[in-house]
Design an enzyme around this catalytic site. Sequence first.
Site, short mmCIF file in Angstrom:
data_model
loop_
_atom_site.label_atom_id
_atom_site.label_comp_id
_atom_site.label_asym_id
_atom_site.label_seq_id
_atom_site.Cartn_x
_atom_site.Cartn_y
_atom_site.Cartn_z
N SER A 165 0.85 -1.19 0.00
CA SER A 165 0.00 0.00 0.00
C SER A 165 0.89 1.24 0.00
O SER A 165 1.73 1.40 0.88
CB SER A 165 -0.88 -0.02 1.25
OG SER A 165 -1.55 1.20 1.39
N ASP B 83 -7.57 2.81 -3.06
CA ASP B 83 -8.29 2.93 -1.78
C ASP B 83 -8.69 4.38 -1.60
O ASP B 83 -7.85 5.28 -1.61
CB ASP B 83 -7.36 2.49 -0.63
CG ASP B 83 -8.07 2.46 0.72
OD1 ASP B 83 -9.28 2.77 0.78
OD2 ASP B 83 -7.41 2.11 1.72
N GLY C 119 -3.75 -3.92 6.23
CA GLY C 119 -2.67 -3.58 7.16
C GLY C 119 -2.99 -2.32 7.92
O GLY C 119 -3.81 -1.50 7.48
#
Length: 368
Positions: free
Chosen positions: A136, A189, A291
Site C-alpha cells: 500500500s 483505496d 494492514g
Amino acid sequence: MKIIQITLRHLKMRMKFPFVTSFGAMQDKEFLVVEAMDQNGRIGWGESVAFDTPWYTEETVKTNWHMLEDFMIPAILHTKLHHPDEVGQHLAYIRKNNMAKSAIEGAVWDLFAKEKRVSLAKLLGGNKEKIEVGISIGLQQSMDELLQLIQSKLNEGYKRIKIKIKPGYDIQLIQEIRKHFPTIPLMADANSAYSLEDIHLIKELDQYNLMMIEQPLSVDDLIDHAKLQKEISTPICLDESIHTYTDARTAIKLNACKIINIKIGRVGGLSEAKKIHDLCMENGLAVWCGGMLEAGIGRAHNIALTALSNFTLPGDTAGSSHYWEQDIIQPEVIVENGYIAVPTAAGIGYEPNRKTMEQFTIREKIFT
Ligand SMILES: O=C(O)CCC(=O)C1=CC=C[C@@H](O)[C@@H]1C(=O)O
Ligand SMILES: [Mg+2]
C-alpha cells in the site's frame, strides 16, 4: 488456561517514511503491546492497531489503554479459558472498542497455540506454506515519485500495488499509472472520500481495469455502496464499513461489495475475522488481509490469518524493512518474490525482542 499476569506497553516507533492519506501524514507510529503470561510461565503476544488520532476509526492508543486497563484486563486476568473464542464472550458486555479487544484476544490466541504446540496459522485452520503480499503506497509529492516507488516495489516482487485516491487526485493519476504499467495488478483505496454524487467519476475508473476500489463511500454506509456496485464493473472492496460478522452478512445480502478487506483489529480479533472469512467463502466473496502499519507482532498475526484458504488476494502485510529500521521481532518479516513464508513454530512464530521493545517503550504497566 489461566492468565496470571499481563504487561501493557505503549511504544512509539519512527517509520522510515511518512504514510500520507487524505487525512494527513503519519510518521511516528504509536501502539500498544499486550504480553500475557499463563500459569506455566508461557507468554502470548498481542498488538493494538489503533492510531494516535481517531481518523480511521474512533479508537486511539489512549482509549485502548483505558479500555484495556480498566475493563478488559480485569475481565480476562485469572479467568479460566478453554479456547480463545471465549475472550470475546467475556468482553461482549463492552460495546465496540474492537482494536482494544483484538489486542488482548490476540495475546490469548498466541498463548493457546503455544500451549497446543502448533503454529497460530494451523490453529486457525490455515494450510498455506506461504502467502502472497502486495503493498500500500500513500499519497506522494509528485507523479514521478509515485511512479518510481511503484517500479521499485514491483522490482522487490510485490504482487499488487494499492494507491490512495481522493477527489481531484484520481482519474488522471490512474490514467498516468496505467500508461506506464498497463497490466500490473492495481487497486485504489479512497478511504470514503466520495459520495454517490461522484458516481460519474467512479464510473470513469471502470476503464482502467482496477482489481477493486476500496471503500469509496461513507464509513457507515452499505446501501449506497450497493447502488454503486450495480453501476460499476470494478469490484467494490469494503474496509471501514465492516466491523462485525453482522456487517459482513448485511453487506453480502445487499450486494454492497464483491470483496472484503479483513483487518483483525477493526473486527475485534481473530475469532471474528475467521467467522467473516468463512462467511465470505460460503458466499463466494474473496477476502484479503488489510494492514494498519503494524509492528512485528501485529504483522505476525496478519500472516497467520492470511494462511486461511479464502485469502485469495494479496494482502497489505509488507515486509518489516518497508516500514522500520528495526522491527520488534526476530526474525523480521521477510518478503521474497512477493511471498512471506508462514512460520511453522508454535504460536505467532516470531520472537519479540525485549531489548528493542524497551528502546521504544514510553509507558509500561504490569497487572497481576
Ligand atoms: O499496513 C499497511 O501497509 C497498509 C496501510 C494502509 O493502506 C492503511 C492503513 C490504515 C488506514 C488507511 O490509510 C489504509 C487502509 O485504509 O487500508
Ligand atoms: Mg482501506
